[in-house]
Design a protein around this motif. Structure first.
Motif, PDB file in Angstrom:
ATOM      1  N   LEU A  56     -15.061   7.890  -2.942  1.00 33.60           N
ATOM      2  CA  LEU A  56     -14.323   6.698  -2.538  1.00 33.60           C
ATOM      3  C   LEU A  56     -13.772   6.905  -1.138  1.00 33.60           C
ATOM      4  O   LEU A  56     -13.447   8.028  -0.763  1.00 33.60           O
ATOM      5  N   GLY A  57     -13.613   5.832  -0.424  1.00 27.54           N
ATOM      6  CA  GLY A  57     -12.971   5.923   0.873  1.00 27.54           C
ATOM      7  C   GLY A  57     -11.501   5.568   0.742  1.00 27.54           C
ATOM      8  O   GLY A  57     -11.096   4.878  -0.190  1.00 27.54           O
ATOM      9  N   GLY A  58     -10.680   6.098   1.607  1.00 31.18           N
ATOM     10  CA  GLY A  58      -9.284   5.700   1.663  1.00 31.18           C
ATOM     11  C   GLY A  58      -8.343   6.497   0.781  1.00 31.18           C
ATOM     12  O   GLY A  58      -8.611   7.643   0.430  1.00 31.18           O
ATOM     13  N   VAL A  59      -7.226   5.842   0.428  1.00 32.61           N
ATOM     14  CA  VAL A  59      -6.164   6.473  -0.349  1.00 32.61           C
ATOM     15  C   VAL A  59      -5.805   5.600  -1.543  1.00 32.61           C
ATOM     16  O   VAL A  59      -6.146   4.420  -1.585  1.00 32.61           O
ATOM     17  N   ARG A  60      -5.106   6.209  -2.509  1.00 27.38           N
ATOM     18  CA  ARG A  60      -4.631   5.487  -3.683  1.00 27.38           C
ATOM     19  C   ARG A  60      -3.131   5.694  -3.799  1.00 27.38           C
ATOM     20  O   ARG A  60      -2.628   6.778  -3.518  1.00 27.38           O
ATOM     21  N   PRO A  61      -2.411   4.666  -4.237  1.00 26.90           N
ATOM     22  CA  PRO A  61      -0.963   4.810  -4.382  1.00 26.90           C
ATOM     23  C   PRO A  61      -0.591   5.554  -5.657  1.00 26.90           C
ATOM     24  O   PRO A  61      -1.362   5.603  -6.607  1.00 26.90           O
ATOM     25  N   PHE A  62       0.609   6.154  -5.654  1.00 26.34           N
ATOM     26  CA  PHE A  62       1.148   6.749  -6.871  1.00 26.34           C
ATOM     27  C   PHE A  62       2.657   6.541  -6.912  1.00 26.34           C
ATOM     28  O   PHE A  62       3.298   6.380  -5.879  1.00 26.34           O
ATOM     29  N   VAL A  63       3.182   6.507  -8.117  1.00 33.74           N
ATOM     30  CA  VAL A  63       4.624   6.476  -8.350  1.00 33.74           C
ATOM     31  C   VAL A  63       4.883   7.502  -9.440  1.00 33.74           C
ATOM     32  O   VAL A  63       4.440   7.352 -10.565  1.00 33.74           O
ATOM     33  N   ALA A  64       5.608   8.570  -9.096  1.00 29.05           N
ATOM     34  CA  ALA A  64       5.897   9.647 -10.045  1.00 29.05           C
ATOM     35  C   ALA A  64       7.321   9.490 -10.563  1.00 29.05           C
ATOM     36  O   ALA A  64       8.157  10.373 -10.414  1.00 29.05           O
ATOM     37  N   ASP A  65       7.590   8.362 -11.159  1.00 27.90           N
ATOM     38  CA  ASP A  65       8.925   8.073 -11.680  1.00 27.90           C
ATOM     39  C   ASP A  65       8.798   6.976 -12.721  1.00 27.90           C
ATOM     40  O   ASP A  65       7.904   6.145 -12.640  1.00 27.90           O
ATOM     41  N   GLU A  66       9.682   6.998 -13.702  1.00 29.82           N
ATOM     42  CA  GLU A  66       9.658   5.983 -14.763  1.00 29.82           C
ATOM     43  C   GLU A  66      10.317   4.671 -14.331  1.00 29.82           C
ATOM     44  O   GLU A  66      10.093   3.638 -14.933  1.00 29.82           O
ATOM     45  N   ARG A  67      11.148   4.750 -13.301  1.00 31.09           N
ATOM     46  CA  ARG A  67      11.855   3.553 -12.849  1.00 31.09           C
ATOM     47  C   ARG A  67      10.923   2.614 -12.085  1.00 31.09           C
ATOM     48  O   ARG A  67       9.913   3.036 -11.537  1.00 31.09           O
ATOM     49  N   LYS A  68      11.293   1.334 -12.080  1.00 35.79           N
ATOM     50  CA  LYS A  68      10.580   0.380 -11.245  1.00 35.79           C
ATOM     51  C   LYS A  68      10.869   0.751  -9.790  1.00 35.79           C
ATOM     52  O   LYS A  68      11.960   1.231  -9.465  1.00 35.79           O
ATOM     53  N   LYS A  84      11.614  -0.970  -7.258  1.00 34.94           N
ATOM     54  CA  LYS A  84      12.800  -1.617  -6.685  1.00 34.94           C
ATOM     55  C   LYS A  84      14.102  -0.934  -7.112  1.00 34.94           C
ATOM     56  O   LYS A  84      15.124  -1.096  -6.457  1.00 34.94           O
ATOM     57  N   ASN A  85      14.044  -0.136  -8.201  1.00 37.24           N
ATOM     58  CA  ASN A  85      15.241   0.558  -8.683  1.00 37.24           C
ATOM     59  C   ASN A  85      15.351   1.992  -8.181  1.00 37.24           C
ATOM     60  O   ASN A  85      16.273   2.710  -8.562  1.00 37.24           O
ATOM     61  N   ILE A  86      14.412   2.413  -7.351  1.00 37.60           N
ATOM     62  CA  ILE A  86      14.463   3.759  -6.775  1.00 37.60           C
ATOM     63  C   ILE A  86      15.049   3.633  -5.370  1.00 37.60           C
ATOM     64  O   ILE A  86      14.434   3.006  -4.500  1.00 37.60           O
ATOM     65  N   PRO A  87      16.222   4.211  -5.131  1.00 40.41           N
ATOM     66  CA  PRO A  87      16.820   4.124  -3.794  1.00 40.41           C
ATOM     67  C   PRO A  87      15.874   4.675  -2.728  1.00 40.41           C
ATOM     68  O   PRO A  87      15.146   5.647  -2.973  1.00 40.41           O
ATOM     69  N   LYS A  88      15.887   4.057  -1.568  1.00 44.29           N
ATOM     70  CA  LYS A  88      14.957   4.446  -0.506  1.00 44.29           C
ATOM     71  C   LYS A  88      15.108   5.903  -0.106  1.00 44.29           C
ATOM     72  O   LYS A  88      14.123   6.553   0.230  1.00 44.29           O
ATOM     73  N   ASP A  89      16.316   6.444  -0.195  1.00 41.66           N
ATOM     74  CA  ASP A  89      16.501   7.840   0.189  1.00 41.66           C
ATOM     75  C   ASP A  89      16.010   8.819  -0.877  1.00 41.66           C
ATOM     76  O   ASP A  89      16.001  10.026  -0.656  1.00 41.66           O
ATOM     77  N   GLU A  90      15.555   8.332  -2.036  1.00 40.71           N
ATOM     78  CA  GLU A  90      15.022   9.183  -3.100  1.00 40.71           C
ATOM     79  C   GLU A  90      13.503   9.056  -3.246  1.00 40.71           C
ATOM     80  O   GLU A  90      12.906   9.701  -4.102  1.00 40.71           O
ATOM     81  N   ARG A  91      12.873   8.241  -2.436  1.00 43.01           N
ATOM     82  CA  ARG A  91      11.462   7.928  -2.639  1.00 43.01           C
ATOM     83  C   ARG A  91      10.478   8.971  -2.123  1.00 43.01           C
ATOM     84  O   ARG A  91       9.337   9.001  -2.554  1.00 43.01           O
TER      85      ARG A  91
END
Length: 125
Positions: free
Chosen positions: A31-43, A45-52
């Protein structure tokens, strides 16, 4: 993988609630490119920007889930697997792929125990 004109191609939906899609790859199957990931149970929008940092990001598109998963912290792995599966993953030779059947359904602990009684006995589970 299938060639685009293969008459045997299986098209989504492949199972109930299927979110699969077909995507194109190069001649080597990459595949070309990248894939997103979220390693957290929270949505997100509920993860503060300084914790991302490190919790939300992108990985190279050919990264296997098992390779990505082994680089996550113990808290995330324990939360995702559950306590007993986490212990099996960390203290035995159970690769992450062994926790699901060939179609991706998560094995119950009883099914896992039936598949590998020796490991369960060694770990006292």
């Amino acid at each position: 993988m299938w060639k685009i004109d293969d008459p045997k191609i299986r098209r989504p939906p492949l199972h109930p609630n299927c979110r699969s899609t077909l995507i194109g790859v190069d001649a080597d199957g990459n595949l070309g490119g990248v894939r997103p990931f979220v390693a957290d149970e929270r949505k997100i929008k509920n993860i503060p920007k300084d914790e991302r940092d490190g919790i939300i990001g992108q990985v190279e598109a050919n990264t296997k889930f098992s390779d990505w998963f082994k680089d996550q912290d113990d808290d995330f792995q324990r939360n995702w697997l559950g306590s007993t599966r986490f212990e099996l993953y960390k203290k035995s030779d159970f690769p992450i792929d062994k926790f699901v059947d060939p179609i991706g359904r998560k094995y119950t602990l009883d099914e896992l125990k039936a598949l590998d009684k020796k490991t369960f006995k060694e770990l006292g589970l």
